[in-house]
Motif scaffolding. Structure first.
Motif, mmCIF file in Angstrom:
data_model
loop_
_atom_site.group_PDB
_atom_site.id
_atom_site.type_symbol
_atom_site.label_atom_id
_atom_site.label_comp_id
_atom_site.label_asym_id
_atom_site.label_seq_id
_atom_site.Cartn_x
_atom_site.Cartn_y
_atom_site.Cartn_z
ATOM 1 N N GLY A 40 -0.505 -3.909 -7.717
ATOM 2 C CA GLY A 40 0.514 -3.624 -8.516
ATOM 3 C C GLY A 40 0.194 -2.277 -9.326
ATOM 4 N N ARG A 41 0.913 -1.458 -10.442
ATOM 5 C CA ARG A 41 1.283 -0.857 -10.953
ATOM 6 C C ARG A 41 0.138 -0.898 -12.311
ATOM 7 N N SER A 42 -0.710 0.039 -12.505
ATOM 8 C CA SER A 42 -1.739 0.555 -13.217
ATOM 9 C C SER A 42 -0.695 1.071 -15.278
ATOM 10 N N THR A 91 3.339 -8.974 -3.346
ATOM 11 C CA THR A 91 3.433 -8.263 -1.831
ATOM 12 C C THR A 91 4.554 -7.743 -1.348
ATOM 13 N N ARG A 92 4.435 -6.529 -0.814
ATOM 14 C CA ARG A 92 5.994 -5.640 -1.088
ATOM 15 C C ARG A 92 6.604 -5.403 1.165
ATOM 16 N N ALA A 93 7.243 -4.525 0.671
ATOM 17 C CA ALA A 93 8.210 -4.098 2.627
ATOM 18 C C ALA A 93 8.566 -2.728 1.330
ATOM 19 N N LEU A 99 14.508 -5.924 -15.072
ATOM 20 C CA LEU A 99 12.364 -5.976 -15.062
ATOM 21 C C LEU A 99 12.127 -5.969 -13.557
ATOM 22 N N SER A 100 10.556 -6.096 -13.128
ATOM 23 C CA SER A 100 10.007 -6.628 -12.288
ATOM 24 C C SER A 100 10.550 -7.932 -11.376
ATOM 25 N N GLY A 101 11.287 -8.038 -10.498
ATOM 26 C CA GLY A 101 11.037 -9.083 -10.278
ATOM 27 C C GLY A 101 12.225 -10.989 -10.722
ATOM 28 N N PRO A 121 8.840 0.861 -18.572
ATOM 29 C CA PRO A 121 7.111 2.032 -18.658
ATOM 30 C C PRO A 121 7.506 3.650 -17.805
ATOM 31 N N PHE A 122 8.936 3.381 -17.970
ATOM 32 C CA PHE A 122 9.245 4.665 -16.760
ATOM 33 C C PHE A 122 10.420 5.732 -17.527
ATOM 34 N N LEU A 123 10.311 5.690 -18.938
ATOM 35 C CA LEU A 123 11.355 5.672 -19.583
ATOM 36 C C LEU A 123 10.618 6.761 -20.644
ATOM 37 N N GLU A 160 -4.786 2.711 -4.818
ATOM 38 C CA GLU A 160 -3.919 3.105 -3.274
ATOM 39 C C GLU A 160 -2.997 2.371 -3.495
ATOM 40 N N TYR A 161 -2.183 1.577 -4.398
ATOM 41 C CA TYR A 161 -0.775 0.873 -3.766
ATOM 42 C C TYR A 161 0.199 1.980 -4.725
ATOM 43 N N ALA A 162 1.205 1.872 -3.559
ATOM 44 C CA ALA A 162 1.572 2.778 -3.332
ATOM 45 C C ALA A 162 3.454 3.186 -3.995
ATOM 46 N N GLY A 163 3.485 2.154 -4.872
ATOM 47 C CA GLY A 163 4.412 1.937 -5.573
ATOM 48 C C GLY A 163 4.601 2.443 -6.793
ATOM 49 N N GLU A 164 3.322 3.245 -7.053
ATOM 50 C CA GLU A 164 3.009 4.609 -8.231
ATOM 51 C C GLU A 164 3.795 6.121 -7.854
ATOM 52 N N MET A 165 3.984 5.920 -6.527
ATOM 53 C CA MET A 165 4.431 7.202 -6.147
ATOM 54 C C MET A 165 6.297 7.157 -6.329
ATOM 55 N N LYS A 166 6.717 6.071 -6.029
ATOM 56 C CA LYS A 166 7.773 5.752 -6.389
ATOM 57 C C LYS A 166 8.269 6.039 -7.772
ATOM 58 N N LYS A 167 7.685 5.270 -8.403
ATOM 59 C CA LYS A 167 8.139 4.839 -9.447
ATOM 60 C C LYS A 167 7.121 6.521 -10.676
ATOM 61 N N SER A 168 6.853 7.004 -9.867
ATOM 62 C CA SER A 168 6.349 8.190 -11.185
ATOM 63 C C SER A 168 7.789 8.912 -10.919
ATOM 64 N N CYS A 212 14.399 0.974 0.142
ATOM 65 C CA CYS A 212 13.793 0.084 -0.678
ATOM 66 C C CYS A 212 12.599 -0.366 -0.322
ATOM 67 N N TYR A 213 12.244 -1.472 -1.569
ATOM 68 C CA TYR A 213 10.366 -1.914 -1.936
ATOM 69 C C TYR A 213 10.688 -3.462 -2.408
ATOM 70 N N ALA A 214 11.005 -3.896 -0.967
ATOM 71 C CA ALA A 214 11.261 -5.340 -1.578
ATOM 72 C C ALA A 214 10.025 -6.179 -2.104
ATOM 73 N N MET A 271 18.717 4.956 -14.364
ATOM 74 C CA MET A 271 18.527 3.351 -14.456
ATOM 75 C C MET A 271 18.020 2.822 -13.884
ATOM 76 N N HIS A 272 16.913 1.660 -13.934
ATOM 77 C CA HIS A 272 16.314 0.872 -13.412
ATOM 78 C C HIS A 272 16.950 -0.111 -12.606
ATOM 79 N N CYS A 273 17.478 0.358 -11.667
ATOM 80 C CA CYS A 273 19.174 -1.200 -11.377
ATOM 81 C C CYS A 273 19.275 -0.391 -9.155
ATOM 82 N N ASP A 298 17.979 -0.050 -4.024
ATOM 83 C CA ASP A 298 17.973 -1.264 -4.614
ATOM 84 C C ASP A 298 16.912 -1.377 -6.009
ATOM 85 N N ASP A 299 16.809 -0.428 -6.889
ATOM 86 C CA ASP A 299 16.496 -0.432 -7.858
ATOM 87 C C ASP A 299 16.104 1.151 -9.042
ATOM 88 N N GLU A 300 17.067 2.353 -8.129
ATOM 89 C CA GLU A 300 16.500 3.455 -9.213
ATOM 90 C C GLU A 300 17.453 4.579 -8.632
HETATM 91 O O1 LIG Z 1 7.224 -0.369 -10.051
HETATM 92 C C1 LIG Z 1 6.709 -0.552 -8.748
HETATM 93 O O2 LIG Z 1 5.558 -1.412 -8.361
HETATM 94 C C2 LIG Z 1 8.103 -2.070 -8.138
HETATM 95 C C3 LIG Z 1 9.382 -1.941 -9.143
HETATM 96 O O3 LIG Z 1 9.706 -1.955 -9.265
HETATM 97 C C4 LIG Z 1 8.964 -2.657 -10.689
HETATM 98 O O4 LIG Z 1 7.949 -3.314 -11.258
HETATM 99 O O5 LIG Z 1 9.673 -2.189 -11.331
#
Ligand SMILES: O=C([O-])CC(=O)C(=O)O
Ligand SMILES: Nc1ncnc2c1ncn2[C@@H]1O[C@H](COP(=O)(O)OP(=O)(O)OP(=O)(O)O)[C@@H](O)[C@H]1O
Ligand SMILES: [Mn+2]
Length: 530
Positions: free
Chosen positions: A55-57, A318-320, A234-236, A397-399, A191-199, A270-272, A216-218, A253-255
């Motif tokens: 998960g994200r760190s 777990t993610r797709a 938020l997540s989940g 976390p993203f603001l 190695e968690y790939a979500g860091e790339m999209k969320k950064s 998408c990152y489901a 917007m986180h939406c 689906d997210d941003e």
């Molecule tokens: O960022 C992630 O790893 C998953 C996500 O979309 C979130 O936590 O809002």
């Protein structure tokens, strides 16, 4: 070390013959298999495991404090400062580490579907599967020549490079550091790939407001009449699940960004979440898991290569990752008009928030600033009982900027476009986590459908006695007793006790905003919180 030197060092590295530029999905899949980074699943997806970080760190994330950020960023536990000198020193080490690799992978594309506000991005990866993730999640260019190369933001990702905190100034071996001056995101140790999209989302949360665009986180989708809906959460909480709807076209689906002309997706994919994914309940997402999709930490049978979505032995998270085109009813480019409805999603593990309610303007601002949801036992280390969390604007976390900067923009836009705002609890009902059960997805879908079709604008409502929210008395397809938490609970006293507990948490959390928004805290919050 000057900016020029560092960008020349990166440019030199990328000229080297070992760099694979802009590989296609097929070529990346071949590389992943050849390099044994992942395996092919029975539906043609690529399955990978990320080891320790699933998960994200957030504690390993930093922003470089420089002339662009030192006076603008809301520094604190979420946005931790990092010095320019330390950044350059670490950047140099990471580039040297990458130079030692036999092969590297580079993807060029964009963030932002509206071409007026696109950010060109370049993703430099040590792993082919990370590059496939970047290819699927960011916006793929239609032509080979990218605009505004000088403007481009680079992600430099070196998962096998481990930092030494005492020397490098990081919190651990892992780091995610954004430098706005260098226009670089440096990622190492995870190695968690979500860091790339969320950064890149964090980057957009800093840059878009400069053009008066609200990030917007939406998630977002659009109905047959062109009516746009946003789902914050938020997540989940259900952004991805609820935005995938056979009757509405998916925007993202997210941003998203909301400009003077409407909303646009920031991403191209998408990152489901996949835990307990089923074809019956979530057919669009289930069917998107095919050739080109990256399945992260999903357990598959070693022989048949069939995914077991119920297996959480690697992680709950777990993610797709798939391109938006893998969903059959999408809108491309992912741009649409102004929203007519906004849904705030919360997964309340106390089981006391109504499954759907209509918000006044003040309640909308109150709940946006609060950003309430529950972290559930097991999903994070150390959490053994449901824990209320408040993540402002549903995306703290993203603001990088102060939350009120985003909230003010949202409030203005809601007024300007007369948007109806709903709060939807996708969490527990009939009792708290462990006693009650999670709201049935079919019910949540029915409630959301009624809201988006405008059926709840003028219905009879019952006021929630504690939170003051207006609860529709009837929603087609949902039993009446599900709608009012007190009726869903067997023990009304216990319900009341839990509801008061949560109301108190809201009130306490809102103390941080009490001075900036007194009218909102008075008129938007719980009506009883003793
Ligand atoms: O960022 C992630 O790893 C998953 C996500 O979309 C979130 O936590 O809002
Ligand atoms: N009533 C419900 N409404 C929505 N989702 C539900 C409901 N009940 C169970 N779920 C499950 O909860 C999860 C919601 O996750 P989803 O991927 O939609 O979250 P998200 O908001 O997109 O999170 P992230 O930002 O981390 O991607 C899914 O696994 C979904 O199947
Ligand atoms: Mn999601």
């Amino acid at each position: 070390m000057s900016t020029v030197n560092m960008s020349i060092e990166l440019a030199n590295l990328l000229e080297s013959e070992k760099v694979n530029h802009q590989l296609s999905v097929s070529q990346l899949v071949e590389k992943i298999l050849e390099r044994q980074e992942g395996v092919l699943t029975s539906t043609g997806a690529i399955q990978v495991e990320t080891g320790k970080y699933t998960g994200r760190s957030p504690h390993d994330k930093f922003i470089v404090s420089d002339s662009l950020t030192s006076h603008t960023v809301e520094w604190g536990d979420v946005n931790q400062p990092f010095s320019s000198e330390r950044f350059d020193a670490l950047y140099k080490k990471v580039l040297e580490h990458l130079k030692e690799q036999n092969e590297l992978f580079v993807f060029n594309g964009y963030a932002g579907a509206d071409d007026k506000y696109q950010l060109p991005i370049q993703v430099v990866n040590e792993y082919a599967w990370h590059n496939l993730f970047a290819h699927q999640l960011f916006i793929r260019p239609e032509d080979t020549k990218l605009k505004n190369d000088a403007e481009s933001f680079s992600i430099v990702s070196a998962p096998t490079f481990k930092a030494v905190p005492d020397i490098d100034g990081t919190n651990s071996e892992t780091f995610i550091i954004i430098s706005f001056e260098r226009r670089v995101v440096l990622i190492g140790g995870t190695e968690y790939a979500g860091e790339m999209k969320k950064s890149i989302f964090s980057v957009m949360n800093f840059l878009l407001p400069q053009n008066n665009i609200l990030p917007m986180h939406c998630s977002a989708n659009v109905g047959k009449e062109g009516d746009v809906a946003l789902f914050f959460g938020l997540s989940g909480t259900g952004k991805t699940t609820l935005s995938a709807d056979a009757t509405r076209r998916l925007i993202g689906d997210d941003e998203h960004g909301w400009s003077s002309t409407g909303v646009f997706n920031i991403e191209g994919g998408c990152y489901a979440k996949c835990i307990q994914l089923s074809k019956e309940k979530e057919p669009q997402i289930f069917n998107a898991i095919r050739f080109g999709t990256v399945l992260e930490n999903v357990v598959i049978n070693s022989n048949t290569r069939i995914a077991d979505y119920n297996d959480n032995s690697l992680t709950e998270n777990t993610r797709a990752a798939y391109p938006i085109q893998a969903i059959d009813n999408t809108i491309l480019p992912s741009v649409a008009g102004h929203p007519t409805a906004i849904v705030f999603l919360t997964a309340d593990a106390f089981g006391v928030l109504p499954p759907i309610s209509k918000l006044t303007k003040e309640q909308a601002m109150y709940h946006f600033l609060s950003g309430y949801t529950s972290k559930l036992a097991g999903t994070e280390r150390g959490i053994t009982a449901p824990q209320a969390t408040f993540s402002t604007c549903f995306g703290e976390p993203f603001l990088p900027l102060p939350p009120t900067a985003y909230a003010k923009m949202l409030g203005k836009k809601i007024d300007e476009h007369n948007v109806n705002v709903y709060l939807v609890n996708t969490g527990w009902t009939g009792g708290e986590y462990g006693v009650g059960e999670r709201m049935k997805l079919v019910y949540t879908r029915a409630m959301v459908q009624a809201a988006l079709e405008g059926e709840l604008i003028s219905v009879d409502t019952v006021q929630d006695p504690i939170f003051g929210l207006e609860i529709p008395a009837h929603v087609p397809g949902v039993p009446d007793e599900v709608l009012q938490p007190v009726k869903a609970w067997k023990n009304a006293n216990l319900y009341e006790e839990k509801a008061h507990q949560l109301a108190q948490k809201f009130t306490k959390n809102f103390e941080r905003f009490a001075n900036v928004a007194p009218e909102i805290s008075q008129m938007g919050g719980p009506i009883i919180s003793k």
